[in-house]
Design a protein around this motif. Structure first.
Motif, short mmCIF file in Angstrom:
data_model
loop_
_atom_site.label_atom_id
_atom_site.label_comp_id
_atom_site.label_asym_id
_atom_site.label_seq_id
_atom_site.Cartn_x
_atom_site.Cartn_y
_atom_site.Cartn_z
N ASN A 55 -1.98 -2.32 -13.41
CA ASN A 55 -0.91 -1.51 -12.83
C ASN A 55 -1.34 -0.06 -12.62
O ASN A 55 -0.88 0.60 -11.68
CB ASN A 55 0.34 -1.57 -13.71
N LEU A 56 -2.22 0.42 -13.47
CA LEU A 56 -2.74 1.78 -13.29
C LEU A 56 -3.69 1.83 -12.10
O LEU A 56 -3.64 2.76 -11.28
CB LEU A 56 -3.47 2.25 -14.56
N ILE A 57 -4.55 0.83 -11.98
CA ILE A 57 -5.47 0.78 -10.84
C ILE A 57 -4.70 0.64 -9.54
O ILE A 57 -5.06 1.24 -8.52
CB ILE A 57 -6.46 -0.40 -11.01
N GLY A 58 -3.61 -0.12 -9.57
CA GLY A 58 -2.82 -0.35 -8.37
C GLY A 58 -1.81 0.75 -8.07
O GLY A 58 -1.10 0.67 -7.07
N GLY A 59 -1.72 1.75 -8.93
CA GLY A 59 -0.78 2.83 -8.69
C GLY A 59 0.66 2.47 -8.93
O GLY A 59 1.57 3.21 -8.55
N ILE A 60 0.91 1.34 -9.57
CA ILE A 60 2.28 0.95 -9.92
C ILE A 60 2.77 1.78 -11.10
O ILE A 60 3.94 2.12 -11.20
CB ILE A 60 2.34 -0.56 -10.25
N ASP A 61 1.85 2.13 -11.97
CA ASP A 61 2.14 2.92 -13.17
C ASP A 61 1.18 4.10 -13.20
O ASP A 61 0.17 4.12 -12.48
CB ASP A 61 1.98 2.03 -14.41
N ALA A 62 1.48 5.08 -14.03
CA ALA A 62 0.61 6.24 -14.19
C ALA A 62 0.26 6.41 -15.66
O ALA A 62 1.09 6.12 -16.54
CB ALA A 62 1.30 7.50 -13.67
N PRO A 63 -0.95 6.85 -15.98
CA PRO A 63 -1.34 7.00 -17.39
C PRO A 63 -0.69 8.23 -18.02
O PRO A 63 -0.23 9.15 -17.33
CB PRO A 63 -2.86 7.16 -17.30
N ASP A 64 -0.66 8.25 -19.34
CA ASP A 64 -0.19 9.43 -20.06
C ASP A 64 -1.23 10.54 -20.02
O ASP A 64 -0.88 11.72 -20.06
CB ASP A 64 0.15 9.06 -21.50
N GLU A 67 -7.67 10.11 -15.79
CA GLU A 67 -7.70 10.15 -14.32
C GLU A 67 -7.96 8.77 -13.75
O GLU A 67 -8.79 8.03 -14.28
CB GLU A 67 -8.79 11.12 -13.86
N VAL A 68 -7.26 8.43 -12.67
CA VAL A 68 -7.46 7.17 -11.96
C VAL A 68 -7.79 7.50 -10.51
O VAL A 68 -6.99 8.12 -9.81
CB VAL A 68 -6.20 6.28 -12.02
N VAL A 69 -8.99 7.07 -10.07
CA VAL A 69 -9.43 7.30 -8.70
C VAL A 69 -9.69 5.95 -8.05
O VAL A 69 -10.46 5.14 -8.58
CB VAL A 69 -10.71 8.16 -8.65
N VAL A 70 -9.04 5.68 -6.94
CA VAL A 70 -9.18 4.41 -6.24
C VAL A 70 -9.45 4.69 -4.76
O VAL A 70 -8.73 5.48 -4.13
CB VAL A 70 -7.92 3.53 -6.38
N ALA A 71 -10.49 4.06 -4.23
CA ALA A 71 -10.87 4.25 -2.82
C ALA A 71 -11.00 5.72 -2.47
O ALA A 71 -10.64 6.16 -1.39
CB ALA A 71 -9.86 3.56 -1.90
N GLY A 72 -11.51 6.49 -3.43
CA GLY A 72 -11.77 7.91 -3.19
C GLY A 72 -10.57 8.81 -3.34
O GLY A 72 -10.69 10.02 -3.15
N GLU A 73 -9.41 8.25 -3.69
CA GLU A 73 -8.19 9.05 -3.82
C GLU A 73 -7.77 9.10 -5.29
O GLU A 73 -7.77 8.08 -5.99
CB GLU A 73 -7.06 8.46 -2.98
N THR A 74 -7.39 10.29 -5.75
CA THR A 74 -6.97 10.46 -7.14
C THR A 74 -5.49 10.11 -7.27
O THR A 74 -4.61 10.90 -6.88
CB THR A 74 -7.22 11.91 -7.60
N LEU A 75 -5.23 8.92 -7.80
CA LEU A 75 -3.84 8.46 -7.90
C LEU A 75 -3.03 9.31 -8.88
O LEU A 75 -1.82 9.47 -8.71
CB LEU A 75 -3.80 7.00 -8.33
N THR A 76 -3.70 9.84 -9.89
CA THR A 76 -2.99 10.59 -10.92
C THR A 76 -2.50 11.95 -10.42
O THR A 76 -1.77 12.63 -11.12
CB THR A 76 -3.88 10.75 -12.16
N SER A 77 -2.90 12.36 -9.22
CA SER A 77 -2.38 13.60 -8.65
C SER A 77 -1.30 13.33 -7.60
O SER A 77 -0.78 14.26 -6.98
CB SER A 77 -3.51 14.42 -8.02
N ARG A 81 6.05 8.23 -4.65
CA ARG A 81 6.17 7.89 -3.25
C ARG A 81 4.80 7.83 -2.57
O ARG A 81 4.52 6.90 -1.79
CB ARG A 81 7.07 8.92 -2.55
N GLN A 82 3.95 8.79 -2.87
CA GLN A 82 2.61 8.80 -2.29
C GLN A 82 1.81 7.58 -2.74
O GLN A 82 1.07 6.98 -1.96
CB GLN A 82 1.88 10.09 -2.67
N ARG A 83 1.96 7.22 -4.01
CA ARG A 83 1.25 6.04 -4.51
C ARG A 83 1.74 4.77 -3.82
O ARG A 83 0.95 3.86 -3.55
CB ARG A 83 1.41 5.90 -6.03
#
Length: 231
Positions: A55-64, A67-77, A81-83
């Motif tokens: 769920n963190l890799i998929g951007g469904i959830d966010a870590p406490d 940093e999570v970076v997927v396909a060159g994009e930083t999901l944690t920033s 809605r953007q996720r």
């Protein structure tokens, strides 16, 4: 997008769930990377945090933290809605429970994903035909999920997950509801189609058989990952 060779990078990720006054650390300082086009199996017992990690890799959830970076994009920033928009464009999901919409035909289950991303009716219909052919269900587009076998429903789910040619394919116990023969067929299908598409694939499973098809295996236990090495 950047030019990193990695499609997935988790850096010192921590995820804590709170239940009343108590806390449970599900992921503790987890670091993981997956190269573009690589397939990685995450093994672990039920409740070990595999789904949380996906769920963190998929951007469904966010870590406490971390940093999570997927396909060159930083999901944690990103905002939630953007996720959501990022997932639609870049990530495909396959679940144990299929998660097909029962009131839509097989073709419309796949077409919905395409049209949510703005694909026109003609182009989406052509893509649906290609995908159903690739999973061996060319003649079932007008059928509804409830008349399909479990193996057939999961093949539809695989086609749906690959509809937008995602950079990352996430599969959470994708064969958990299937017998061994259907499980083997679905996994071979997942592997071959992901490779043809160039997708990076992450599979959560407790099955050694399922993990064996992947390039690399990691073990999740006690909130931490243990690298099992390249195969």
């Amino acid at each position: 997008m950047n030019d990193s060779v990695f499609d997935i990078e988790l850096k010192n990720v921590r995820r804590v769930f709170r239940e009343g006054q108590s806390e449970k650390t599900v992921l503790n300082d987890v670091t993981l990377s997956a190269r573009r086009g690589e397939s990685v199996a995450i093994r672990g017992r039920s409740g070990s945090g595999k789904s949380t990690l996906l769920n963190l890799i998929g951007g469904i959830d966010a870590p406490d933290s971390g940093e999570v970076v997927v396909a060159g994009e930083t999901l944690t920033s990103m905002s939630e809605r953007q996720r959501t928009f990022f997932r639609r464009r870049n990530i495909g999901f396959v679940y144990q429970a299929f998660n097909l919409i029962q009131t839509l035909s097989v073709a419309d289950n796949i077409r919905l994903v395409l049209e949510l991303n703005g694909t026109g009716r003609s182009a989406s219909s052509q893509r649906v035909r290609e995908l159903l052919g690739s999973v061996g269900l060319a003649d079932r587009g007008d059928s509804y999920p409830d008349v399909l076998s479990g193996g057939e429903q999961q093949r539809v789910a695989v086609a749906r997950a690959l509809a937008n040619s995602p950079r990352v394919l996430i599969a959470d116990e994708p064969t958990g509801n299937l017998d061994d023969d259907n499980a083997d067929r679905v996994m071979e299908l997942l592997r071959s189609l992901a490779r043809d598409n160039g997708s990076t694939m992450v599979i959560a499973t407790h099955s050694a058989r399922l993990a064996a098809i992947c390039d690399r295996v990691v073990q999740l236990s006690g909130g931490r990952l243990d690298e099992q090495g390249d195969k």
